[in-house]
Design a protein around this motif. Sequence first.
Motif, PDB file in Angstrom:
ATOM      1  N   THR A 222       0.387  -1.557  -0.439  1.00 33.32           N
ATOM      2  CA  THR A 222       0.118  -0.216   0.275  1.00 33.32           C
ATOM      3  C   THR A 222       1.072   0.940   0.070  1.00 33.32           C
ATOM      4  N   VAL A 223       2.102   1.425   0.414  1.00 35.36           N
ATOM      5  CA  VAL A 223       3.068   2.508   0.906  1.00 35.36           C
ATOM      6  C   VAL A 223       3.827   2.385  -0.646  1.00 35.36           C
ATOM      7  N   VAL A 224       4.071   1.428  -0.866  1.00 34.14           N
ATOM      8  CA  VAL A 224       4.676   1.199  -2.430  1.00 34.14           C
ATOM      9  C   VAL A 224       3.774   2.333  -3.315  1.00 34.14           C
ATOM     10  N   ALA A 225       2.360   1.976  -2.959  1.00 35.54           N
ATOM     11  CA  ALA A 225       1.250   2.479  -4.423  1.00 35.54           C
ATOM     12  C   ALA A 225       1.067   4.025  -4.057  1.00 35.54           C
ATOM     13  N   LEU A 226       1.182   4.023  -2.753  1.00 37.31           N
ATOM     14  CA  LEU A 226       1.418   5.771  -2.184  1.00 37.31           C
ATOM     15  C   LEU A 226       1.951   6.618  -3.233  1.00 37.31           C
ATOM     16  N   VAL A 227       3.506   5.579  -3.004  1.00 39.91           N
ATOM     17  CA  VAL A 227       5.060   6.444  -3.436  1.00 39.91           C
ATOM     18  C   VAL A 227       4.636   6.078  -5.094  1.00 39.91           C
ATOM     19  N   GLY A 228       4.278   5.402  -5.519  1.00 36.47           N
ATOM     20  CA  GLY A 228       4.562   5.524  -7.517  1.00 36.47           C
ATOM     21  C   GLY A 228       2.978   6.423  -7.321  1.00 36.47           C
ATOM     22  N   PRO A 257      19.515  14.193 -11.026  1.00 36.04           N
ATOM     23  CA  PRO A 257      18.198  14.146 -10.411  1.00 36.04           C
ATOM     24  C   PRO A 257      17.839  13.076 -10.562  1.00 36.04           C
ATOM     25  N   LEU A 258      17.724  12.251 -11.663  1.00 28.60           N
ATOM     26  CA  LEU A 258      16.897  11.052 -11.518  1.00 28.60           C
ATOM     27  C   LEU A 258      17.577   9.655 -10.684  1.00 28.60           C
ATOM     28  N   GLN A 259      18.826   9.625 -10.444  1.00 28.82           N
ATOM     29  CA  GLN A 259      18.780   8.706  -9.946  1.00 28.82           C
ATOM     30  C   GLN A 259      19.035   9.257  -7.824  1.00 28.82           C
ATOM     31  N   THR A 260      19.074  10.323  -8.200  1.00 28.99           N
ATOM     32  CA  THR A 260      19.434  10.500  -7.185  1.00 28.99           C
ATOM     33  C   THR A 260      18.152  10.574  -6.186  1.00 28.99           C
ATOM     34  N   ALA A 261      16.722  11.159  -6.765  1.00 26.01           N
ATOM     35  CA  ALA A 261      15.899  10.867  -6.461  1.00 26.01           C
ATOM     36  C   ALA A 261      14.748   9.536  -6.299  1.00 26.01           C
ATOM     37  N   THR A 262      15.860   8.273  -7.111  1.00 26.90           N
ATOM     38  CA  THR A 262      15.098   6.781  -6.728  1.00 26.90           C
ATOM     39  C   THR A 262      15.749   6.282  -6.310  1.00 26.90           C
ATOM     40  N   LEU A 263      17.597   7.188  -5.802  1.00 30.33           N
ATOM     41  CA  LEU A 263      17.962   6.334  -4.481  1.00 30.33           C
ATOM     42  C   LEU A 263      16.824   6.568  -3.135  1.00 30.33           C
ATOM     43  N   VAL A 264      16.222   8.057  -3.108  1.00 27.63           N
ATOM     44  CA  VAL A 264      15.512   8.293  -2.087  1.00 27.63           C
ATOM     45  C   VAL A 264      14.093   8.107  -2.297  1.00 27.63           C
ATOM     46  N   LEU A 265      14.028   7.419  -2.708  1.00 29.71           N
ATOM     47  CA  LEU A 265      12.279   6.972  -3.116  1.00 29.71           C
ATOM     48  C   LEU A 265      12.919   5.468  -2.518  1.00 29.71           C
ATOM     49  N   VAL A 266      13.587   4.494  -3.151  1.00 30.34           N
ATOM     50  CA  VAL A 266      14.181   3.010  -2.308  1.00 30.34           C
ATOM     51  C   VAL A 266      14.620   3.385  -1.163  1.00 30.34           C
ATOM     52  N   LEU A 267      14.981   4.323  -0.862  1.00 26.26           N
ATOM     53  CA  LEU A 267      15.215   4.359   0.777  1.00 26.26           C
ATOM     54  C   LEU A 267      14.391   4.446   1.238  1.00 26.26           C
ATOM     55  N   LEU A 268      13.195   5.032   0.457  1.00 24.10           N
ATOM     56  CA  LEU A 268      11.935   5.493   2.158  1.00 24.10           C
ATOM     57  C   LEU A 268      10.971   4.189   1.564  1.00 24.10           C
ATOM     58  N   GLY A 269      11.385   3.081   1.021  1.00 25.91           N
ATOM     59  CA  GLY A 269      10.384   2.187   0.948  1.00 25.91           C
ATOM     60  C   GLY A 269      11.279   1.233   1.395  1.00 25.91           C
ATOM     61  N   VAL A 271      12.838   1.667   4.653  1.00 28.56           N
ATOM     62  CA  VAL A 271      12.837   2.259   5.794  1.00 28.56           C
ATOM     63  C   VAL A 271      11.849   1.932   6.265  1.00 28.56           C
ATOM     64  N   VAL A 272      10.129   2.197   5.934  1.00 25.77           N
ATOM     65  CA  VAL A 272       9.148   2.029   5.937  1.00 25.77           C
ATOM     66  C   VAL A 272       8.617   0.596   6.206  1.00 25.77           C
ATOM     67  N   GLY A 273       9.139  -0.263   5.161  1.00 24.24           N
ATOM     68  CA  GLY A 273       9.681  -2.097   5.896  1.00 24.24           C
ATOM     69  C   GLY A 273      10.271  -2.115   7.218  1.00 24.24           C
ATOM     70  N   MET A 274      10.694  -1.559   7.239  1.00 25.54           N
ATOM     71  CA  MET A 274      11.694  -1.807   8.671  1.00 25.54           C
ATOM     72  C   MET A 274      10.878  -1.207   9.805  1.00 25.54           C
ATOM     73  N   LEU A 275      10.338  -0.182   9.204  1.00 26.19           N
ATOM     74  CA  LEU A 275       9.249  -0.102  10.662  1.00 26.19           C
ATOM     75  C   LEU A 275       7.597  -0.608  10.865  1.00 26.19           C
ATOM     76  N   LEU A 276       7.285  -0.963   9.534  1.00 25.59           N
ATOM     77  CA  LEU A 276       6.505  -2.166  10.125  1.00 25.59           C
ATOM     78  C   LEU A 276       6.637  -2.920   9.833  1.00 25.59           C
ATOM     79  N   GLN A 277       7.431  -3.475  10.304  1.00 26.51           N
ATOM     80  CA  GLN A 277       8.484  -5.380  10.541  1.00 26.51           C
ATOM     81  C   GLN A 277       8.266  -4.287  11.880  1.00 26.51           C
TER      82      GLN A 277
END
Length: 558
Positions: A222-228, A257-269, A271-277
Amino acid sequence: MNLLPRLSGTDPALTVLRARSADQDPPPEQLAAVRERLGLEQGAFTHFAQWLGGLPRGDAGTSWVSGEPVLPQVADAFAVSLTLMSGALAVTIAVAALVCARTLHLGSRRRLRRTRAGTGAAVLAALPKFLLASLLATVCGVWLGWFPSSGWEGPRSMVLPALALGVPSGAMLGGLLDQALPAAFHEPWARTWHAFGFSPGLTARNALRRTLPGVLPQLLPTVVALVGGAVAVEKIFNIPGLGRLALDAAMTQDLPPLQTATLVLVLLGIVVGMLLQALRHVLLGPALRDGALPALHAPALPRRRSLLPVAVLCAAALLALVVAGLLRDPLYVDTAARLLPPSAAHPLGTDPLGRDLLARLGHGALRTAGVALAVTAVCAVTGLLLGMSARVGLGLTEVVSTLPAVLAGLLTTAVTGPSVWGAACAVCLVGWTPYAAQTAALLEQERASGHMLASILFGADRWYLLRRHLLPAVLPAVLRNALLRLPTTVLVLASLGFLGLGEQPPTPEWGRLLSENQPYAELAPWTVLGPACALVLLSVLAVSGAASGRNRSRRRMA
């Protein structure tokens, strides 16, 4: 990622110049000057090493297009996106609470009769976020003027985007809770508490805590869908967020900017997965973590009404639209018939170029459905092969499942440019994960069955087991899953087309139709209502078809 322009066969200097000045044929001297200024002759790996080495120092390079430092741009965009996602998360929780409120109320008083999240909630959960955002922007922003339909100027600007992101996600999460809560209310502790006169509110809170750990793993998609979904929503509402930054960078092949934004989005996913666990670990407590209490099992409740008639009705309506549209020319331009309202000659009206919308809708459906069928076949085969290779597929499935299809589309666009096959490749990159997870689970179950153990004891070899036991146990279920996911694949391709990552003009495609006609929503609302209604019908078809498939599976298991 620095390899992307070279893999695509395009000249990064030419792309940068076109993005800066829209010059389609710059002189060779100007291209050479841009290459020297950007250091493109140093090679992809040198660029990547420089970018990676600068990150610890807070230096993510400079934009090839604007010439400004990347990190401040990404930081400002991330702050906007984080604010938007916080509002969307609040809407998600509120909608989920509304969906399962009736079950909580009745279950705590022992008056529960059946589990149902409601067809309306299921349809909302399946609606593409870009479609809901377009409808909200048109109706509540343009027609009624309740909230701003564009820009980011204050709290009022966040209302419609947060609703577009949060309502489908909340309906999905609330539906999962609504289906799991009756099992908790039928456990012995709940019956004992009710017999001793404990307050219904206390029983409801503990049933919710008993149910949440099983639902939290489903919150990550669901959070991944929010990001997408935020990428499309930020484009529709013209929000300067991280998704919009990544989309613009992908379209212009502005790699820093594309690779930096991609890195931030992947790290966000991650971190959210770790918080949910961690949250799931806390909610379970030592008793459930140690397996002292049994897992939730659905109680025997009255059978729900079948949604198959709804699926048949939606399929018939879509088929009628497609057949009627295929009989017309989708590319015929009549400048004297621009933006005509629906009539006998043009049942869905015409677009800004005078082309018949019914024709473009029908031909777009045929092309999109064909691509979706090919993508579904590739994803199913890939998932089947990786699911059967447990050592390779297990970790890869978990990693790729956190990647939104839109983000994959951005990366693919940097390689191939915007095209229908680029969008298809993007969906294939992430679309195999459900089939791999299903295959791995079915194989584990089949290997533990008694008849397979008996075959092994009788000396059956590996190929015999694969041909007579494993494949017959896996293939039918994977095939049914693929057929049920086919409408969803169409919706994903439509969302990529809406962002401009899919089919290019003048070829008709549903997402592209909605994107092209959105600027004319106030003047000619029928230009967006036709594609929007078709996508709504497809969403209902996907939900009702999936529900009917689950009901048949449960009846076979019973």
